[in-house]
Scaffold this active site. Structure first.
Site, PDB file in Angstrom:
ATOM      1  N   LYS A   1       4.194   9.242   9.467  1.00 31.28           N
ATOM      2  CA  LYS A   1       3.792   8.673  10.745  1.00 31.28           C
ATOM      3  C   LYS A   1       4.803   8.975  11.847  1.00 31.28           C
ATOM      4  CE  LYS A   1       0.851   5.179   8.612  1.00 31.28           C
ATOM      5  NZ  LYS A   1      -0.422   5.883   8.767  1.00 31.28           N
TER       6      LYS A   1
ATOM      7  N   ASP B   1       9.083   2.726   0.518  1.00 31.52           N
ATOM      8  CA  ASP B   1       8.010   3.386   1.242  1.00 31.52           C
ATOM      9  C   ASP B   1       8.184   3.025   2.708  1.00 31.52           C
ATOM     10  OD1 ASP B   1       5.664   4.123   2.488  1.00 31.52           O
ATOM     11  OD2 ASP B   1       4.380   3.597   0.786  1.00 31.52           O
TER      12      ASP B   1
ATOM     13  N   TYR C   1       0.847  -1.188   0.000  1.00 24.14           N
ATOM     14  CA  TYR C   1       0.000   0.000   0.000  1.00 24.14           C
ATOM     15  C   TYR C   1       0.882   1.238   0.000  1.00 24.14           C
ATOM     16  CZ  TYR C   1      -3.385   3.462   1.694  1.00 24.14           C
ATOM     17  OH  TYR C   1      -4.185   4.572   1.846  1.00 24.14           O
TER      18      TYR C   1
END
Length: 437
Positions: free
Chosen positions: A273, A245, A143
């Protein structure tokens, strides 16, 4: 064991009248009811009904120092008093970029965004601008944000996904601009032969190969031995850029992210994050010669809230703690994660539930499955996802909050006492799961 839910139920009904789907993010649609949080502190969440949860979601991972960590709260409050948004450069963003360049192997230069999806978009645009090529290779089960150009084959129905070694692109949502599929090539992860065959067919057109270096959005699946280095070599041979990522793995697996932990340096990397302890900040980083395509104006990158002063202040405070205390904090989180994983395995054994626990410690994954080898999305999809969803609800009823698909995040605020309490609650939940109660 039933949680008090009166206030939550009233809020749910109000939310459904004014919020599309009753939530502000699809990720908050839980299989066992909506969680309305009143406040969070350290390793705990408290909902509007007064229920306390030992929290292993941590805002989907970013609260590495725990909720409302003192240094982060103090930095945010101080910056808010100096100004919230400038739309101009400021000292803190320069110092934060210097810190990233100091600790992240790939970060010779940096650009900031607000959320991970934006930073991925910036990194892929930069890869295309640098190479003059148009296509991107992504992996089934990975994702990279909710934007159209990459929202393919994250958790597709297996019967629509084609052969395992040559998977077919499956759009992630209605309304997706499907013309973007022409620029995406799909590969199975952890299979270097399949990727090599794909690159031999399309290598001259591939601008970037993007991956989660540890697959965290489909379980917590480690790369097999030698896989990342083989991908690194393949990208060098074909002229494609390797993009990590690290929105989840960055600063969580090591101060320098998965690239430090696994010893493989990408050309570009995306962070989010945990970079700002829960504030909305992301970044993409990379080699200077690539990042300078932005500096020269060849590749456009803009955003009113890029390097937002309050978020940057939170990031500076977070990285200061992580860098200063790295020799203590990281071993402690790894140790607690291992203690939790061992406790869950033993609790499942005693309950007669086929539970597999994987992951390096700062994040772990529980699968309800008889298999002991989960290497890619197809293996994940073959686990008992319905039982995992039931386990999520049983844990919540017992005061333990995890990501519904079985993902657990650890923070520096968790203690051994929290882990022991969690294992006791999980043992009870697993017994209930095993007996169908």
């Amino acid at each position: 064991m039933n949680r008090a839910q009166g206030a939550s139920e009233l809020l749910r009904k109000r939310a459904e009248r004014v919020l599309a789907g009753g939530v502000s993010s699809d990720a908050r649609r839980l299989p066992n009811g909506t969680l309305f949080v009143d406040h969070a502190r350290g390793a705990y969440l408290y909902d509007v009904d007064g229920n306390r949860y030992i929290d292993y979601v941590l805002g989907q991972g970013p609260a590495l120092l725990g909720h409302a960590a003192g240094p982060v709260v103090e930095a945010v409050a101080a910056q808010a008093g100096r100004g919230i948004s400038y739309s101009a450069q400021h000292r803190d963003e320069v110092e934060l970029a210097e810190a990233l360049a100091r600790v992240v192997p790939s970060a010779e230069k940096v650009r900031f965004n607000s959320v991970g999806s934006e930073a991925v978009h910036g990194a892929l645009r930069l890869a295309r601008g640098h190479t003059g090529r148009g296509k991107v290779v992504k992996f089934e089960g990975h994702y990279h944000g909710w934007l159209d150009p990459v929202l393919y084959s994250v958790h597709p129905p297996v019967d629509a996904a084609g052969p395992a070694r040559r998977p077919q692109l499956v759009p992630g949502t209605g309304g997706q601009q499907l013309s973007s599929a022409a620029d995406v090539l799909l590969a199975p992860w952890n299979d270097i032969e399949a990727l090599t065959e794909l690159m031999e067919r399309h290598g001259d057109d591939v601008a970037a190969v993007i991956m989660e270096p540890v697959l965290c959005n489909t379980g917590v699946i480690m790369p097999v031995e030698g896989y990342l280095r083989a991908v690194r070599d393949l990208c060098r041979r074909t002229g494609a850029l390797l993009v990590f990522d690290e929105v989840i793995t960055g600063f969580r697996l090591a101060l320098g992210g998965a690239q430090e932990y696994l010893g493989v340096t990408p050309d570009l990397a995306v962070f989010g994050k945990a970079i700002a302890g829960g504030m909305q900040l992301s970044a993409f980083t990379g080699r200077a010669e690539i990042m300078d395509r932005i500096s020269s104006g060849q590749v456009a990158h803009a955003g009113t809230f890029n390097a937002h002063p309050v978020a940057v202040a939170a990031a500076r405070a977070t990285l200061e703690v992580l860098e200063r205390d790295r020799d203590d904090l990281y071993p402690r989180v790894f140790r607690l994660g291992a203690l939790l994983a061992d406790g869950l395995r033993e609790a499942a054994r005693q309950a007669g539930v086929p539970l597999v626990v994987t992951g390096p410690g700062p994040m772990i994954q529980t699968y309800v499955t008889e298999s002991d080898d989960v290497r890619d999305y197809r293996d994940f999809a073959a686990t008992d996802l319905a039982a995992s969803a039931r386990l999520h609800g049983l844990l919540m009823d017992r005061g333990v909050n995890i990501v519904p698909r079985g993902l657990w995040f650890l923070s520096t605020a968790h203690t051994e006492a929290d882990v022991h309490e969690t294992v006791a609650a999980a043992a009870d939940a697993l017994r209930a799961l095993g007996t169908g109660r």
